[in-house]
Design a protein around this motif. Sequence first.
Motif, mmCIF file in Angstrom:
data_model
loop_
_atom_site.group_PDB
_atom_site.id
_atom_site.type_symbol
_atom_site.label_atom_id
_atom_site.label_comp_id
_atom_site.label_asym_id
_atom_site.label_seq_id
_atom_site.Cartn_x
_atom_site.Cartn_y
_atom_site.Cartn_z
ATOM 1 N N ARG A 76 1.174 -0.878 0.475
ATOM 2 C CA ARG A 76 0.363 -0.150 -0.132
ATOM 3 C C ARG A 76 0.936 1.445 0.231
ATOM 4 O O ARG A 76 1.858 1.800 1.264
ATOM 5 N N SER A 103 1.136 5.611 0.128
ATOM 6 C CA SER A 103 0.392 6.869 0.464
ATOM 7 C C SER A 103 1.410 8.054 -0.311
ATOM 8 O O SER A 103 2.165 7.737 0.011
ATOM 9 N N CYS A 104 0.618 8.926 0.128
ATOM 10 C CA CYS A 104 0.700 10.302 -0.567
ATOM 11 C C CYS A 104 0.232 11.141 0.410
ATOM 12 O O CYS A 104 -0.674 11.516 0.247
ATOM 13 N N ALA A 105 0.806 11.519 1.154
ATOM 14 C CA ALA A 105 0.848 12.864 2.308
ATOM 15 C C ALA A 105 0.648 14.224 1.884
ATOM 16 O O ALA A 105 2.053 14.447 1.187
ATOM 17 N N ARG A 119 -8.869 7.964 -1.594
ATOM 18 C CA ARG A 119 -8.675 9.015 -0.231
ATOM 19 C C ARG A 119 -8.616 9.598 1.147
ATOM 20 O O ARG A 119 -9.790 8.828 1.164
ATOM 21 N N THR A 126 -4.748 12.341 2.539
ATOM 22 C CA THR A 126 -3.912 11.756 1.801
ATOM 23 C C THR A 126 -4.285 10.931 1.129
ATOM 24 O O THR A 126 -5.731 10.456 1.329
ATOM 25 N N TYR A 157 -4.252 6.499 -1.063
ATOM 26 C CA TYR A 157 -3.805 5.242 -1.468
ATOM 27 C C TYR A 157 -3.963 5.251 -2.372
ATOM 28 O O TYR A 157 -4.464 4.502 -3.095
#
Length: 119
Positions: free
Chosen positions: A18, A20-22, A71, A77, A79
């Motif tokens: 998985r 993630s993008c913060a 999201r 964030t 995902y």
Amino acid sequence: VQLQASGGGLVQAGGSLRLSCAASGRTFSTYSMGWFRQPPGKEREFVAAIRAGGDTTYYADSVKGRFTISRDNAENTVYLQMNSLKPEDTAVYYCAAGRPIGIMTTNYWGQGTLVTVSS
């Protein structure tokens, strides 16, 4: 908008990861978000996108049915759940933020996170 991707790594074929993008900034919830990837020696390609409200998603044919984008606007964030990974999924994965023109524009990019799938 500043984007920080994470979650890449080495996984065997058939496994899952998985990403993630913060995102920073108060306008995250107004942007379409997307994942793109660049396999070794190839050009960057679209993987998946999700509209601001989370109600509309898009996928490349190569990942449809295996990857899921989602999201959390409260957490700023996005995902990418990747299942049934294949060696051809090996790439640097990038997240992007943009506007809902076509699938999406790519106004902002995060740094990449490397996903390596071994056979």
